[in-house]
Motif scaffolding. Structure first.
Motif, PDB file in Angstrom:
ATOM      1  N   LEU A   1      14.656  31.380  62.825  1.00  0.00           N
ATOM      2  CA  LEU A   1      15.458  31.149  64.022  1.00  0.00           C
ATOM      3  C   LEU A   1      16.004  32.472  64.558  1.00  0.00           C
ATOM      4  O   LEU A   1      15.970  32.740  65.766  1.00  0.00           O
ATOM      5  CB  LEU A   1      16.612  30.196  63.711  1.00  0.00           C
ATOM      6  N   LEU A   2      16.482  33.330  63.650  1.00  0.00           N
ATOM      7  CA  LEU A   2      17.074  34.604  64.056  1.00  0.00           C
ATOM      8  C   LEU A   2      16.041  35.602  64.554  1.00  0.00           C
ATOM      9  O   LEU A   2      16.295  36.345  65.509  1.00  0.00           O
ATOM     10  CB  LEU A   2      17.853  35.214  62.883  1.00  0.00           C
ATOM     11  N   VAL A   3      14.869  35.648  63.932  1.00  0.00           N
ATOM     12  CA  VAL A   3      13.896  36.706  64.255  1.00  0.00           C
ATOM     13  C   VAL A   3      12.818  36.274  65.227  1.00  0.00           C
ATOM     14  O   VAL A   3      12.145  37.125  65.810  1.00  0.00           O
ATOM     15  CB  VAL A   3      13.236  37.247  62.964  1.00  0.00           C
ATOM     16  N   ALA A   4      12.610  34.967  65.416  1.00  0.00           N
ATOM     17  CA  ALA A   4      11.521  34.501  66.280  1.00  0.00           C
ATOM     18  C   ALA A   4      11.997  33.577  67.392  1.00  0.00           C
ATOM     19  O   ALA A   4      11.643  33.770  68.567  1.00  0.00           O
ATOM     20  CB  ALA A   4      10.447  33.796  65.446  1.00  0.00           C
ATOM     21  N   GLY A   5      12.790  32.583  67.061  1.00  0.00           N
ATOM     22  CA  GLY A   5      13.164  31.581  68.040  1.00  0.00           C
ATOM     23  C   GLY A   5      14.229  32.036  69.018  1.00  0.00           C
ATOM     24  O   GLY A   5      14.037  32.016  70.251  1.00  0.00           O
TER      25      GLY A   5
ATOM     26  N   GLY B   1      16.096  21.714  50.218  1.00  0.00           N
ATOM     27  CA  GLY B   1      17.142  22.569  50.763  1.00  0.00           C
ATOM     28  C   GLY B   1      16.737  24.028  50.845  1.00  0.00           C
ATOM     29  O   GLY B   1      17.222  24.766  51.709  1.00  0.00           O
ATOM     30  N   ALA B   2      15.856  24.474  49.974  1.00  0.00           N
ATOM     31  CA  ALA B   2      15.411  25.864  50.005  1.00  0.00           C
ATOM     32  C   ALA B   2      14.673  26.189  51.298  1.00  0.00           C
ATOM     33  O   ALA B   2      14.634  27.353  51.726  1.00  0.00           O
ATOM     34  CB  ALA B   2      14.499  26.145  48.809  1.00  0.00           C
ATOM     35  N   PHE B   3      14.111  25.189  51.948  1.00  0.00           N
ATOM     36  CA  PHE B   3      13.381  25.408  53.185  1.00  0.00           C
ATOM     37  C   PHE B   3      14.297  25.895  54.304  1.00  0.00           C
ATOM     38  O   PHE B   3      13.844  26.533  55.262  1.00  0.00           O
ATOM     39  CB  PHE B   3      12.680  24.115  53.611  1.00  0.00           C
ATOM     40  N   LEU B   4      15.598  25.621  54.185  1.00  0.00           N
ATOM     41  CA  LEU B   4      16.531  26.055  55.213  1.00  0.00           C
ATOM     42  C   LEU B   4      16.644  27.570  55.282  1.00  0.00           C
ATOM     43  O   LEU B   4      16.998  28.123  56.331  1.00  0.00           O
ATOM     44  CB  LEU B   4      17.916  25.435  54.969  1.00  0.00           C
ATOM     45  N   ILE B   5      16.362  28.253  54.183  1.00  0.00           N
ATOM     46  CA  ILE B   5      16.446  29.722  54.183  1.00  0.00           C
ATOM     47  C   ILE B   5      15.398  30.326  55.109  1.00  0.00           C
ATOM     48  O   ILE B   5      15.750  31.077  56.038  1.00  0.00           O
ATOM     49  CB  ILE B   5      16.320  30.272  52.750  1.00  0.00           C
TER      50      ILE B   5
ATOM     51  N   ALA C   1       8.377  29.161  60.645  1.00  0.00           N
ATOM     52  CA  ALA C   1       8.261  29.892  61.904  1.00  0.00           C
ATOM     53  C   ALA C   1       7.682  29.015  63.011  1.00  0.00           C
ATOM     54  O   ALA C   1       8.199  28.988  64.141  1.00  0.00           O
ATOM     55  CB  ALA C   1       7.391  31.131  61.713  1.00  0.00           C
ATOM     56  N   THR C   2       6.616  28.289  62.710  1.00  0.00           N
ATOM     57  CA  THR C   2       6.001  27.439  63.730  1.00  0.00           C
ATOM     58  C   THR C   2       6.934  26.300  64.143  1.00  0.00           C
ATOM     59  O   THR C   2       7.025  25.966  65.326  1.00  0.00           O
ATOM     60  CB  THR C   2       4.671  26.862  63.225  1.00  0.00           C
ATOM     61  N   GLN C   3       7.643  25.723  63.176  1.00  0.00           N
ATOM     62  CA  GLN C   3       8.550  24.625  63.499  1.00  0.00           C
ATOM     63  C   GLN C   3       9.688  25.098  64.396  1.00  0.00           C
ATOM     64  O   GLN C   3      10.012  24.455  65.397  1.00  0.00           O
ATOM     65  CB  GLN C   3       9.109  23.997  62.221  1.00  0.00           C
ATOM     66  N   ILE C   4      10.304  26.220  64.064  1.00  0.00           N
ATOM     67  CA  ILE C   4      11.437  26.694  64.874  1.00  0.00           C
ATOM     68  C   ILE C   4      10.956  27.135  66.247  1.00  0.00           C
ATOM     69  O   ILE C   4      11.648  26.938  67.260  1.00  0.00           O
ATOM     70  CB  ILE C   4      12.190  27.841  64.148  1.00  0.00           C
ATOM     71  N   PHE C   5       9.768  27.699  66.300  1.00  0.00           N
ATOM     72  CA  PHE C   5       9.245  28.185  67.579  1.00  0.00           C
ATOM     73  C   PHE C   5       8.949  27.029  68.522  1.00  0.00           C
ATOM     74  O   PHE C   5       9.343  27.043  69.692  1.00  0.00           O
ATOM     75  CB  PHE C   5       7.982  29.011  67.327  1.00  0.00           C
ATOM     76  N   TYR C   6       8.279  26.009  68.008  1.00  0.00           N
ATOM     77  CA  TYR C   6       7.907  24.895  68.869  1.00  0.00           C
ATOM     78  C   TYR C   6       9.082  23.962  69.161  1.00  0.00           C
ATOM     79  O   TYR C   6       9.155  23.374  70.241  1.00  0.00           O
ATOM     80  CB  TYR C   6       6.750  24.112  68.252  1.00  0.00           C
ATOM     81  N   SER C   7       9.998  23.808  68.209  1.00  0.00           N
ATOM     82  CA  SER C   7      11.104  22.879  68.424  1.00  0.00           C
ATOM     83  C   SER C   7      12.083  23.386  69.479  1.00  0.00           C
ATOM     84  O   SER C   7      12.768  22.589  70.122  1.00  0.00           O
ATOM     85  CB  SER C   7      11.847  22.612  67.108  1.00  0.00           C
ATOM     86  N   LEU C   8      12.151  24.707  69.683  1.00  0.00           N
ATOM     87  CA  LEU C   8      13.035  25.254  70.709  1.00  0.00           C
ATOM     88  C   LEU C   8      12.414  25.212  72.104  1.00  0.00           C
ATOM     89  O   LEU C   8      13.062  25.558  73.081  1.00  0.00           O
ATOM     90  CB  LEU C   8      13.410  26.698  70.359  1.00  0.00           C
TER      91      LEU C   8
END
Length: 600
Positions: free
Chosen positions: A39-43, A29-33, A258-265
């Motif tokens: 998501l807010l600053v990159a994606g 769950g800590a990974f959600l932070i 960062a990489t996950q949110i960037f690529y998943s969007l």
């Protein structure tokens, strides 16, 4: 239809087979932070920028750079990357189709060890003894071990490379085409071509099913998983008692987020711009971006519960700790999870649902990728291809199918891994970073904000404070750090214990260079074609062209009213509704359409 198309494009296979593993590995769950922070600053900033850009000018990823002509090569790079990714992504869809068809039998074929094994058993898929010396000693195994390998300590996971891929020993051992996979690949392209034969007019109807069905299946799998013994252990490892805030002190956790949110969007591929170009000019793209991004992240979290509940049950059946059965990527989707499903009652039903879900997830993403290619072609040559959407789609699918045939040979998985490693990695960070520089610094963040306000209405300065800060400083810094880190930690691709030959790595670098080289080529060509001194030329190629702005003259208000208006044919103007917003619709086409002769 636009919202569903965007959700289908953003929500893909990575939401199911990558995010759950990253969350488990990086503190639960800590990974959600860090995930939502990135998501807010990159994606989200890049997502909003691309959607707003496409909707404003109603052009594809190449022609939108009429705003900053010197950066037009970035759009070409996006289209090339989307083309290469579409080639191997459809191979993954073919794997899903193969497994879905194989699930229409009971028991599931991968649960029958004697049929699917190639390392711990002497039988091939046809049931005949192999000639491999490593299997000779296995030919006298007790029949009990053949029929019940788990009880006797065997590992049925070797079914994946044995039957489905018929994997060779390396990239250089191409071998023949694996025809079951080849036919599945053909079927995948037929499905995509059929859904896109009228462009967004037909795909917009298909996404009503393909974008919503995965959620139905995930919900069914979650409910079924929660009723299984051991499910609680799996969920605890995913996001429960294993949550570890100390992981937040590790830099790698933030990089993974960062990489996950960037690529998943799916940013920096060109698909967001292409889909948004069909929007009405006054559509609230800001609200749409928030909805799509939050849905994408929520899907990743939700999918983790469905995946880990059943993996927890598999760990319980094998009497092993959950970490020993957790996999990521291909291994999760086509080895670990199918194996877990085979342990359930009525296992063919759950297997069919799961692989049909993977099929719909993949098709949605492919729709947008192919639409990116066809939209760019039609925008570049509107007179030639104005009413030939069907022909463009068929030709694109046929060409990409033929190019993708090496990916369904016996060395096919190595080609898939090579393309994924070089064409869908840090090259996207480069295009996104250049996109931010071009629009925020050269075109101007303030000017871009005024363009957005023409579509969604005026907002307060406080409202734009965050987005201006992200576009100018925060997001470029974050992407730069990730890019440098990715380059410094780059490792050659491998598949299991198989190491790629030098010529294979060289080919990967050549593909990457072929995609990126258009950025400097187009920039230098633009400078060379411009008139005046070097400073005057730089000023010209960094200034929007006369054709830049809202596509329809009715929307060219405020400062664009003073620019050269588009000349619209009277016959077309009479028949064109005022909300048509893309050249690809075949309406309101200017008498002087932009084509590649003006580009070069």
């Amino acid at each position: 239809e636009y919202i569903l198309s965007m959700i289908g494009y953003a929500v893909g296979l990575g939401n199911v087979w990558r995010f759950p593993y990253l969350a488990y590995r990086n503190g639960g769950g800590a990974f959600l932070i860090p995930y939502f922070t990135m998501l807010l600053v990159a994606g989200l900033p890049v997502f909003l920028m691309e959607c707003s850009l496409g909707q404003f000018c109603s052009q594809g990823p190449i022609n939108v750079w009429m705003a900053v002509p010197i950066m037009q090569g970035v759009g070409i790079t996006m289209v090339l990357v989307s083309s290469l990714v579409a080639i191997y992504y459809n191979v993954i869809i073919a794997y899903s189709i193969y497994y879905m068809f194989a699930s229409f039998q009971s028991p599931l074929p991968w649960s029958n060890y004697a049929i699917w094994s190639d390392e711990n058993c002497s039988l091939t898929p046809r049931g005949k003894p192999t000639s491999d010396t490593s299997c000779i000693r296995q030919r006298h195994m007790p029949i009990a071990m053949v029929c019940n390998p788990v009880r006797h300590g065997a590992n049925p996971r070797v079914s994946w490379p044995s039957v489905v891929l018929q994997r060779s020993g390396g990239l250089g051992e191409t071998g023949e085409i694996v025809w079951p996979l080849g036919l599945c690949l053909l079927l995948a392209w037929v499905l995509i071509g059929g859904a896109l034969y009228k462009g967004i007019k037909s795909s917009g109807k298909v996404v009503y099913f393909t974008a919503t069905f995965p959620y139905v299946v995930l919900f069914i799998l979650l409910v079924r998983g929660l009723t299984l013994e051991g499910a609680r252990d799996g969920i605890q490892y995913y996001i429960g008692s294993q949550s570890n805030l100390t992981k937040l002190m590790e830099a790698e956790v933030w990089r993974d987020a960062a990489t996950q949110i960037f690529y998943s969007l799916s940013v920096a591929w060109g698909g967001l711009t292409a889909l948004s170009s069909y929007n009405k000019f006054k559509n609230n793209c800001y609200k749409d971006c928030i909805i799509v991004c939050l849905t994408n992240c929520g899907t990743s979290i939700f999918a983790g519960f469905a995946i880990f509940s059943i993996l927890g049950h598999m760990a319980h059946v094998y009497e092993k700790p959950v970490p020993e059965v957790v996999e990521s990527g291909f291994a999760l989707a086509f080895v670990a999870y199918p194996e877990a499903l085979s342990k359930l009652p009525v296992s063919p039903l759950w297997s069919i649902l799961f692989f049909f879900m993977l099929l719909t997830l993949g098709l949605d993403s492919q729709f947008a990728s192919i639409e990116t290619i066809t939209t760019s072609i039609q925008d570049a040559f509107p007179r030639l291809f104005r009413s030939k959407r069907f022909h463009i789609t068929v030709a694109t699918c046929a060409i990409l199918f033929l190019i993708g045939l090496p990916c369904v040979t016996r060395a096919g998985i190595y080609w898939v891994k090579l393309l994924d490693h070089f064409c869908a990695g840090w090259i996207l960070l480069v295009t996104a970073l250049l996109e931010l520089i071009g629009l925020s610094y050269i075109y101007g963040a303030n000017r871009f904000i005024k363009d957005i306000e023409m579509m969604i209405g005026t907002r307060s300065a406080l409202f734009w404070l965050w987005w201006r800060a992200c576009w100018l400083f925060i997001t470029p810094c974050v992407l730069s750090v990730i890019l440098v880190w990715s380059l410094s930690s780059f490792t050659p691709p491998t598949y299991g214990s198989v190491v790629y030959p030098r010529w294979g790595l060289s080919l990967g670098w050549c593909l990457l260079t072929f995609c990126l080289i258009w950025i400097p080529i187009v920039s230098m060509w633009k400078l060379w074609k411009a008139d005046g001194s070097l400073w005057q030329r730089c000023k010209v190629v960094c200034t929007p062209t006369d054709k830049w702005g809202p596509y329809l003259e009715i929307h060219r208000t405020e400062r664009y009213a003073q620019r050269r208006a588009l000349q619209i044919s009277p016959s077309i103007e009479m028949s064109a509704p005022s909300d048509v917003s893309s050249t690809s619709c075949g309406l309101a086409t200017p008498s002087e359409p932009l084509n590649y002769s003006t580009l070069f």
